[in-house]
Design a protein around this motif. Structure first.
Motif, short mmCIF file in Angstrom:
data_model
loop_
_atom_site.label_atom_id
_atom_site.label_comp_id
_atom_site.label_asym_id
_atom_site.label_seq_id
_atom_site.Cartn_x
_atom_site.Cartn_y
_atom_site.Cartn_z
N SER A 201 -0.43 4.04 10.21
CA SER A 201 -0.91 3.92 8.84
C SER A 201 0.13 3.26 7.95
N PHE A 202 -0.30 2.77 6.78
CA PHE A 202 0.63 2.17 5.83
C PHE A 202 1.68 3.19 5.40
N ILE B 202 -0.87 -5.36 2.97
CA ILE B 202 -1.75 -6.42 3.43
C ILE B 202 -1.22 -7.77 2.96
N ARG C 103 0.83 -1.20 0.00
CA ARG C 103 0.00 0.00 0.00
C ARG C 103 0.87 1.26 0.00
N ASP D 285 -3.80 -9.70 7.14
CA ASP D 285 -3.04 -9.03 8.21
C ASP D 285 -2.35 -7.77 7.68
N ARG D 286 -2.31 -6.75 8.52
CA ARG D 286 -1.54 -5.54 8.22
C ARG D 286 -0.09 -5.79 8.64
N LYS E 54 4.18 -7.29 12.51
CA LYS E 54 2.76 -6.95 12.55
C LYS E 54 2.62 -5.45 12.78
N LEU E 55 1.73 -4.85 12.02
CA LEU E 55 1.55 -3.40 12.05
C LEU E 55 0.30 -3.05 12.84
N PRO E 56 0.45 -2.30 13.93
CA PRO E 56 -0.74 -1.93 14.72
C PRO E 56 -1.70 -1.06 13.90
N ASP E 57 -2.97 -1.11 14.25
CA ASP E 57 -3.96 -0.29 13.56
C ASP E 57 -3.69 1.20 13.73
N THR E 58 -2.96 1.55 14.77
CA THR E 58 -2.68 2.97 15.05
C THR E 58 -1.63 3.57 14.11
#
Length: 325
Positions: A114-115, A68, A36, A83-84, A108-112
Motif C-alpha cells: 500500500s501507499f 501516483i 498519497r 503508475d504506482r 515501481k511499487l507492487p500492488d501488494t
C-alpha cells in the motif's frame, strides 16, 4: 496550486510553514508524483535544524513518499502516467501534495504494497537493507548490537535480523520500548537509562563483544559503541539522532582492538536506478513474505508536520510515522 511544508530559516519545528505553492513542470528526465502518503524521518529534522544544509532557502522538506505518477518529462520512458511508485532518495520536497523529482529516484511499487506501507518503510527499510545486507553482510548466527531498537529503523532491523537468524541486542530507553523491541524480534534488550550498555553486552556475549555495532544515535553513544565492538570488528555510525560525532581520535580504534568504523549513507548504496530497484525489490519481498511487518504507529495530516517532528525529536514515537496530504 498545491500545498506543501516549507521552511525559510533553520530552527525547531516552529519554522515549518504550511503554504500554497505552484509545482514545477517536470523536466525531460523528471516526473511529478501525486503523493498519497509521506514518510517522516529523523533526517528531515537535520535539514530543518541546519545540521544538513539544504541547497537553498526557502526549501521544501522530506525525501520519502509514495503515490501516483501524475506527469512525465519528455525523455522518461520507464514510467507511465498512473503508475504506482515510491521513493526515498529524491530531492527535498516530499512534504507536499505534488512532488517533482528525477525519474531515476523512483521505484515501481507492487500492488501488494500500500501507499502508506511504502511511505512508512522505504527510507527505513532500504536503510536496514544496506546495513544488514551490504555494509556488514550478516550470514546468520552473529550477535550484534543495534541502538534505538524500538524506533522506526530499529523495529525493521529487529525483524530482518531475526529472519536472517541473527541475535540482535537492542538498546532502548524504557521497559515499554524493551517490550516493543522484543515483539519485533530482538534477541535481548538493554535499557540504557537503567543499565550499563557495554557491561551488559559483555555479559550477553560471554565476553566476546559484537562483530558489528549499528549506531544511529551519534554523539551520545559513540564511546559506548566502541566499547561494544569485538577486536577487528566494525562500528557502523549511520545517524545523528543525538548530534554529530566529531573530534574522532583514530588512535582509540587501535587501543580498542584495531576496530573499523564506517559512516554509510543510503545514497551511496542506492547509487544507480538498478541498485535502488534491487534493494527495493528485496525489501518488498520481505514484506510480501510476512517476515517484515510494517506497523504504522502514528498518522499525521500534512499540515501538522511540525507537531509530528516535535514528537519524533522527543522520542515519543515507536515504530513508523507518516504524513497524509
Amino acid at each position: 496550486m498545491a500545498k506543501r511544508i516549507q521552511f525559510s530559516r533553520h530552527g525547531g519545528p516552529e519554522v515549518l510553514d504550511y503554504l500554497d505553492y505552484q509545482p514545477a513542470t517536470p523536466g525531460p528526465n523528471e516526473v511529478r508524483v501525486e503523493n498519497r502518503a509521506i514518510g517522516l524521518n529523523f533526517i528531515d529534522t537535520y535539514f530543518r535544524s541546519g545540521l544538513y544544509p539544504p541547497a537553498s532557502l526557502p526549501s521544501g522538506l522530506g525525501s520519502e513518499g509514495a503515490g501516483i505518477v501524475e506527469a512525465l518529462g519528455s525523455a522518461v520512458s520507464q514510467f507511465q502516467v498512473g503508475d504506482r511508485v515510491a521513493y526515498a532518495t529524491g530531492p527535498l520536497g516530499a512534504y507536499s501534495e505534488l512532488h517533482v523529482l528525477p525519474a531515476d529516484k523512483l521505484v515501481k511499487l507492487p500492488d501488494t504494497i500500500s501507499f502508506e506501507q511504502a511511505a512508512a518503510v522505504m527510507l527505513k527499510g532500504l536503510t536496514v537493507q544496506y546495513l544488514l545486507r551490504q555494509t556488514f553482510p550478516l550470514k546468520g548466527g552473529e550477535t550484534i548490537l543495534f541502538h534505538a531498537a524500538a524506533g522506526g529503523v530499529g523495529s525493521f532491523a529487529c525483524q530482518w535480523a531475526k529472519a536472517l537468524g541473527v541475535q540482535l541486542i537492542g538498546t532502548v530507553s524504557s521497559a515499554e520500548k524493551a517490550a516493543r523491541a522484543k515483539e519485533q524480534g530482538a534477541w535481548a534488550t538493554i535499557d540504557y537509562s537503567q543499565e550499563n550498555v557495554a557491561q551488559r553486552v559483555l555479559e550477553l556475549t560471554e565476553g566476546k563483544k559484537c562483530p558489528v555495532v549499528y549506531d544511529g544515535v551519534g554523539k551520545d553513544t559513540w564511546e559506548t559503541s566502541l566499547d561494544c565492538v569485538a577486536p577487528r570488528g566494525l562500528l557502523v555510525s549511520f545517524g545523528n539522532a543525538s548530534g554529530a560525532v566529531s573530534g574522532v581520535n583514530l588512535g582509540i580504534l587501535a587501543q580498542k582492538g584495531s576496530l573499523f568504523v564506517t559512516r554509510p549513507t543510503l545514497a551511496s548504496y542506492a547509487d544507480t536506478p538498478a541498485r535502488l530497484q534491487m534493494m527495493a525489490d528485496e525489501l518488498f519481498a520481505m514484506i510480501a513474505s510476512g517476515q517484515l511487518k510494517v506497523e504504522i504507529s502514528h498518522r499525521y495530516a500534512l499540515k501538522d508536520a511540525a507537531a509530528a517532528q516535535a514528537a519524533l525529536s522527543a522520542r515519543q514515537t515507536m515504530g513508523a510515522s507518516i504524513l497524509l496530504p
